[in-house]
Write a protein that holds these residues in place. Structure first.
Motif, PDB file in Angstrom:
ATOM      1  N   LYS A 125     -11.129  47.274 -45.274  1.00 60.60           N
ATOM      2  CA  LYS A 125     -12.322  48.059 -44.964  1.00 60.60           C
ATOM      3  C   LYS A 125     -11.922  49.239 -44.100  1.00 60.60           C
ATOM      4  N   THR A 126     -12.249  50.423 -44.576  1.00 61.75           N
ATOM      5  CA  THR A 126     -11.898  51.632 -43.847  1.00 61.75           C
ATOM      6  C   THR A 126     -12.833  51.824 -42.661  1.00 61.75           C
ATOM      7  N   ASP A 127     -12.345  52.533 -41.655  1.00 62.61           N
ATOM      8  CA  ASP A 127     -13.226  52.938 -40.557  1.00 62.61           C
ATOM      9  C   ASP A 127     -14.135  54.056 -41.050  1.00 62.61           C
ATOM     10  N   ILE A 128     -13.515  55.039 -41.714  1.00 63.33           N
ATOM     11  CA  ILE A 128     -14.264  56.200 -42.202  1.00 63.33           C
ATOM     12  C   ILE A 128     -13.658  56.656 -43.521  1.00 63.33           C
ATOM     13  N   THR A 129     -14.503  56.828 -44.516  1.00 60.91           N
ATOM     14  CA  THR A 129     -14.085  57.426 -45.783  1.00 60.91           C
ATOM     15  C   THR A 129     -14.970  58.635 -46.030  1.00 60.91           C
ATOM     16  N   ASN A 169     -13.108  66.517 -55.752  1.00 53.66           N
ATOM     17  CA  ASN A 169     -12.484  65.268 -56.175  1.00 53.66           C
ATOM     18  C   ASN A 169     -11.405  64.831 -55.174  1.00 53.66           C
ATOM     19  N   LYS A 170     -11.803  64.833 -53.882  1.00 49.18           N
ATOM     20  CA  LYS A 170     -10.898  64.490 -52.795  1.00 49.18           C
ATOM     21  C   LYS A 170     -11.511  63.429 -51.899  1.00 49.18           C
ATOM     22  N   VAL A 171     -10.652  62.545 -51.402  1.00 46.55           N
ATOM     23  CA  VAL A 171     -11.066  61.505 -50.463  1.00 46.55           C
ATOM     24  C   VAL A 171     -10.125  61.537 -49.266  1.00 46.55           C
ATOM     25  N   LEU A 172     -10.699  61.477 -48.062  1.00 44.37           N
ATOM     26  CA  LEU A 172      -9.919  61.327 -46.845  1.00 44.37           C
ATOM     27  C   LEU A 172     -10.330  60.023 -46.182  1.00 44.37           C
ATOM     28  N   ILE A 173      -9.354  59.166 -45.956  1.00 43.09           N
ATOM     29  CA  ILE A 173      -9.587  57.901 -45.259  1.00 43.09           C
ATOM     30  C   ILE A 173      -9.072  58.069 -43.836  1.00 43.09           C
ATOM     31  N   ILE A 174      -9.952  57.865 -42.868  1.00 45.45           N
ATOM     32  CA  ILE A 174      -9.592  58.001 -41.454  1.00 45.45           C
ATOM     33  C   ILE A 174      -9.636  56.625 -40.805  1.00 45.45           C
ATOM     34  N   ILE A 184      -2.704  52.407 -43.039  1.00 46.02           N
ATOM     35  CA  ILE A 184      -3.268  53.593 -43.687  1.00 46.02           C
ATOM     36  C   ILE A 184      -2.551  53.868 -45.008  1.00 46.02           C
ATOM     37  N   LEU A 185      -1.243  53.607 -45.081  1.00 48.67           N
ATOM     38  CA  LEU A 185      -0.519  53.760 -46.343  1.00 48.67           C
ATOM     39  C   LEU A 185      -1.081  52.819 -47.405  1.00 48.67           C
ATOM     40  N   SER A 186      -1.376  51.601 -47.015  1.00 51.35           N
ATOM     41  CA  SER A 186      -1.935  50.635 -47.947  1.00 51.35           C
ATOM     42  C   SER A 186      -3.322  51.059 -48.425  1.00 51.35           C
ATOM     43  N   TYR A 187      -4.158  51.521 -47.511  1.00 53.83           N
ATOM     44  CA  TYR A 187      -5.486  51.990 -47.891  1.00 53.83           C
ATOM     45  C   TYR A 187      -5.391  53.111 -48.924  1.00 53.83           C
ATOM     46  N   VAL A 188      -4.563  54.103 -48.630  1.00 52.98           N
ATOM     47  CA  VAL A 188      -4.456  55.269 -49.510  1.00 52.98           C
ATOM     48  C   VAL A 188      -3.866  54.881 -50.863  1.00 52.98           C
ATOM     49  N   ASN A 189      -2.788  54.119 -50.863  1.00 52.71           N
ATOM     50  CA  ASN A 189      -2.154  53.737 -52.128  1.00 52.71           C
ATOM     51  C   ASN A 189      -3.072  52.907 -53.016  1.00 52.71           C
ATOM     52  N   ASN A 190      -3.805  51.982 -52.425  1.00 51.85           N
ATOM     53  CA  ASN A 190      -4.713  51.154 -53.220  1.00 51.85           C
ATOM     54  C   ASN A 190      -5.931  51.937 -53.679  1.00 51.85           C
ATOM     55  N   LYS A 191      -6.442  52.840 -52.862  1.00 55.03           N
ATOM     56  CA  LYS A 191      -7.559  53.698 -53.271  1.00 55.03           C
ATOM     57  C   LYS A 191      -7.116  54.630 -54.397  1.00 55.03           C
ATOM     58  N   LYS A 192      -5.937  55.213 -54.253  1.00 55.31           N
ATOM     59  CA  LYS A 192      -5.408  56.157 -55.242  1.00 55.31           C
ATOM     60  C   LYS A 192      -5.233  55.488 -56.604  1.00 55.31           C
ATOM     61  N   ALA A 193      -4.887  54.212 -56.619  1.00 56.08           N
ATOM     62  CA  ALA A 193      -4.670  53.497 -57.881  1.00 56.08           C
ATOM     63  C   ALA A 193      -5.950  53.410 -58.705  1.00 56.08           C
ATOM     64  N   ARG A 194      -7.113  53.507 -58.059  1.00 60.80           N
ATOM     65  CA  ARG A 194      -8.393  53.360 -58.756  1.00 60.80           C
ATOM     66  C   ARG A 194      -9.273  54.601 -58.647  1.00 60.80           C
ATOM     67  N   ASN A 206      -9.439  58.824 -59.523  1.00 58.67           N
ATOM     68  CA  ASN A 206      -8.830  59.920 -60.263  1.00 58.67           C
ATOM     69  C   ASN A 206      -9.022  61.225 -59.495  1.00 58.67           C
ATOM     70  N   GLY A 207      -8.298  61.358 -58.411  1.00 60.64           N
ATOM     71  CA  GLY A 207      -8.381  62.549 -57.581  1.00 60.64           C
ATOM     72  C   GLY A 207      -7.393  62.443 -56.447  1.00 60.64           C
ATOM     73  N   GLU A 208      -7.506  63.366 -55.499  1.00 61.78           N
ATOM     74  CA  GLU A 208      -6.599  63.400 -54.358  1.00 61.78           C
ATOM     75  C   GLU A 208      -7.097  62.460 -53.264  1.00 61.78           C
ATOM     76  N   VAL A 209      -6.190  61.673 -52.711  1.00 57.56           N
ATOM     77  CA  VAL A 209      -6.524  60.751 -51.627  1.00 57.56           C
ATOM     78  C   VAL A 209      -5.557  61.009 -50.476  1.00 57.56           C
ATOM     79  N   GLY A 210      -6.101  61.201 -49.294  1.00 58.52           N
ATOM     80  CA  GLY A 210      -5.287  61.397 -48.100  1.00 58.52           C
ATOM     81  C   GLY A 210      -5.679  60.410 -47.030  1.00 58.52           C
ATOM     82  N   GLY A 211      -4.819  60.264 -46.050  1.00 58.72           N
ATOM     83  CA  GLY A 211      -5.080  59.336 -44.960  1.00 58.72           C
ATOM     84  C   GLY A 211      -4.779  59.950 -43.609  1.00 58.72           C
ATOM     85  N   MET A 212      -5.500  59.490 -42.599  1.00 59.36           N
ATOM     86  CA  MET A 212      -5.291  59.989 -41.249  1.00 59.36           C
ATOM     87  C   MET A 212      -5.434  58.864 -40.237  1.00 59.36           C
TER      88      MET A 212
END
Length: 161
Positions: free
Chosen positions: A50-54, A61-66, A92-102, A104-110
């Motif tokens: 569970k992310t703190d902030i998405t 077509n971009k997502v930032l997970i904080i 945060i690497l796990s959040y981004v990699n798993n989100k990116k797998a599902r 279709n766009g850019e996913v970043g993490g902070m």
């Protein structure tokens, strides 16, 4: 404020940042989302992610997970060398990699640390497996207008807005 422990302050910090983005950047659908594992097989014992902030910009077509962090020390030190807290970085690497797998766009993490009285002020960016990451400190010991500018800068840098 001795009656407020670090765990409560951490939760308050997380809710403050999420609340700010909900109020001022509602078009980015600020939320605390669950991320599905990109896994097959006997996965019933995998922990929930569970992310703190998405933040999601559907137009770009971009997502930032904080992931917000409130600690007494921003960096860990081993053998005289400072580094990011490894568990936080792996998270945060796990959040981004798993989100990116599902997604279709850019996913970043902070990782967004509350600034401490340490000398270090983080504002680093790097790419891992083609995904953007940042580690920043948010200085809460300033006027609210300055805190607001720091939070707006996150949006400007990642979403180019």
């Amino acid at each position: 404020m001795d009656f407020i422990d670090d765990q409560r302050m951490s939760h308050l910090y997380e809710k403050f940042v999420l609340g700010y983005y909900r109020k001022h950047f509602s078009h980015l659908d600020p939320s605390a989302n669950y991320i599905d594992w990109d896994a097959q097989g006997e996965i019933e014992y995998l922990p929930a992610m569970k992310t703190d902030i998405t933040l999601t910009d559907k137009e770009q077509n971009k997502v930032l997970i904080i992931d917000t962090k409130y600690y007494g020390r921003t960096m860990q030190s081993q053998f005289g060398k400072n580094s990011y807290h490894s568990g936080n970085l792996y998270q945060i690497l796990s959040y981004v990699n798993n989100k990116k797998a599902r997604y279709n766009g850019e996913v970043g993490g902070m990782l967004l640390y509350a600034k401490t009285d340490e000398e270090v002020t983080l504002n680093q960016k790097f790419t891992v497996s083609g995904n953007q990451f940042a580690v920043k400190t948010l200085d809460l010991n300033v006027e609210f207008s300055e805190i607001e500018e720091q939070l707006k800068d996150i949006i400007k840098v990642f979403f180019n807005k």
